[in-house]
Design an enzyme around this catalytic site. Structure first.
Site: not given
Ligand SMILES: NC(=O)c1ccc[n+]([C@@H]2O[C@H](COP(=O)([O-])OP(=O)(O)OC[C@H]3O[C@@H](n4cnc5c(N)ncnc54)[C@H](O)[C@@H]3O)[C@@H](O)[C@H]2O)c1
Ligand SMILES: O=c1ccn([C@@H]2O[C@H](COP(=O)(O)OP(=O)(O)O[C@H]3O[C@H](CO)[C@@H](O)[C@H](O)[C@H]3O)[C@@H](O)[C@H]2O)c(=O)[nH]1
Length: 437
Positions: A35, A151, A253-254, A261
């Protein structure tokens, strides 16, 4: 100011880049050599809208550096942010080993006053633990501050640059002054810097995420009730959200909340409550509802295909846990894939950014389409798991002529039910009536 950020993932890279963009001299430390090499060579490692341009500019202008050396990072920064992982441990509590190991190492190399800042999401009492781990090996002055990050992925740069609030937990006047100066450029719109003690700052982060997760699970239960009672959750959502005391946001809704998180933070707060001998009833229900919600579409899909999915082929649009990110941690789509494959079906998937992360995780368990329409070839139905903008106004003629049947199961309520009825689709979504086709 000279700033060091330890941990260069979603939070660390955004934090480091945004501080560099506001004129600070930033060094980012990461243990991952690959990285650090990529970032040092100008290759960004995550997909986050707006970040790449800032990253490239600040790297070029010499305000952003990357290293694997903690000693180099500690020598550089007057303030040192810890943006390290806090994944769930086996019992659901936040695993602090990454943070405490770095704190332990830092104690051996600090030689002058530093402000060490917990930006990771950490349980109440962690600032004290970090302080003790550093103090064990260090006789120089330092302060440990809690500065939780709020965030959201997908809009992280905007959230960091224009935060609703900055929460700073410290009882040290010296650290308070440093933190106030550091964040002053970000709160010019009149949003507050809220100074408080370390423990209150740590709990604020868990309370915020848990409250938002509660809103979502609550609306997911209202959606179930809408289907049972013949109401339309879109209407109910608007009616409810127009009340300022409730607010319009986070009422969609979903097929459940995912990401790195909400699932882990709700679980960690429940564990902290248990450790404090308190049974946090609401949050236990929030988690149960979310577990069930991830597979909300499965009974509908099964029923449509007469409870036999063996040999059926599905197209799945959306793999990321939400739009505008390549993050697939706890993505509801992955649970759908597992359930479909376990039922004997095959799946072809498309996502604008997250396919390669999924391929690394599950390999050839599914096939990967390079565009959303190729994904539909030979599929018995389309399933939508993430509300990417590109899925919102698709070419319905093309969908209808490519799918074997005009059937869509939508986990994010993207389309108008009456329109789908007119277009001749069998269309099922969350908390709304199915079309009659
Ligand atoms: N992702 C988000 O949207 C978000 C938002 C707010 C808060 N948080 C919290 O911030 C923290 C970090 O989250 P993230 O999503 O950025 O994690 P991440 O996994 O994307 O990044 C963590 C980074 O730390 C590095 N790392 C691990 N051990 C290290 C060590 N010893 N020294 C240096 N680097 C090391 C890893 O290589 C990785 O690059 C977590 O506590 C998370 O809950 C995340
Ligand atoms: O009305 C809604 C809003 C969100 N979601 C889902 O909730 C999850 C989380 O969404 P979001 O909060 O937008 O994304 P994150 O990037 O995970 O951000 C959350 O988690 C971060 C890490 O702690 C915090 O910093 C942010 O404030 C907090 O919003 C996703 O799966 C969404 O699909 C819904 O189902 N309905």
């Amino acid at each position: 100011m000279k700033i060091t950020v330890v941990g260069t993932g979603y939070v660390g890279l955004v934090t480091g880049t945004c501080f560099a963009e506001t004129g600070n001299d930033v060094t980012c430390v990461d243990i991952d050599v690959n990285k650090v090499n990529k970032l040092s060579n100008g290759q960004i490692t995550i997909y986050e809208p707006g970040l790449e341009k800032l990253f490239e500019r600040n790297l070029k202008e010499g305000r952003l550096h990357f290293t694997t050396s903690l000693a180099e990072g500690v020598a550089h920064g007057d303030v040192i942010f810890l943006a390290l992982p806090t994944p769930p441990g086996e019992d659901g509590s936040a695993d602090l080993s990454y943070i405490l190991r770095v704190a332990d190492d830092m104690g051996k190399i600090i030689t002058d006053y530093k402000v060490i800042i917990d930006k990771s999401t950490v349980p109440v009492g962690t600032a004290e633990l970090v302080h003790a781990a550093i103090a064990k090996n260090c006789s120089h002055p330092f302060d440990v501050v809690s500065n939780p990050e709020f965030l959201r992925e997908g809009v992280a740069v905007d959230d960091f640059m224009k935060p609703d609030r900055v929460v700073i937990g410290t009882r040290s006047e010296r650290a308070r002054k440093v933190m106030g100066d550091l964040f002053a450029p970000f709160v010019r719109q009149g949003n507050p810097i809220l100074f408080m003690d370390e423990k209150s700052a740590e709990l604020t982060k868990y309370a915020a995420n848990s409250f938002l997760a509660t809103k979502i699970s609550f609306m997911n239960e209202i959606a179930i009730l809408c289907e049972k009672l013949g109401a339309d959750v879109d209407m109910v959502r608007r009616g409810v959200g127009s009340d300022d005391r409730i607010g319009k946001r986070f009422l969609f809704p979903g097929i459940g909340y995912g990401g790195s998180c909400f699932p882990k933070d709700v679980q960690a707060l429940v564990k902290s409550s248990e450790d404090a001998d308190y049974d946090f009833k609401i949050l236990n229900a929030v988690m149960d509802v979310n577990e069930r919600q991830k597979l909300f579409l499965m009974p509908k899909i099964s029923a449509w295909f007469n409870n036999d999915l063996k040999g059926k082929h599905f197209a799945l649009w959306g793999l990321a846990f939400k739009p505008n990110t390549d993050d697939i941690r706890e993505a509801p789509a992955l649970y759908m894939i597992d359930a479909l494959v376990a039922a004997g079906a095959t799946v072809s998937v498309f996502d604008p950014e997250a396919s390669s992360n999924v391929e690394r995780l599950i390999g050839n368990k599914v096939t990967y389409a390079t565009n959303q329409y190729d994904c539909l070839v030979n599929a018995d139905a389309l399933i939508i798991a993430t509300e990417w903008s590109v899925f919102r106004t698709p070419d319905f003629d093309k969908i209808g002529s490519t799918l074997k049947n005009k059937v869509i199961f939508d986990g994010r309520n993207l389309f108008d039910v009456f329109r789908m009825e007119e277009l001749g689709y069998h269309y099922e979504s969350v908390g709304r009536a199915a079309t009659n086709n």
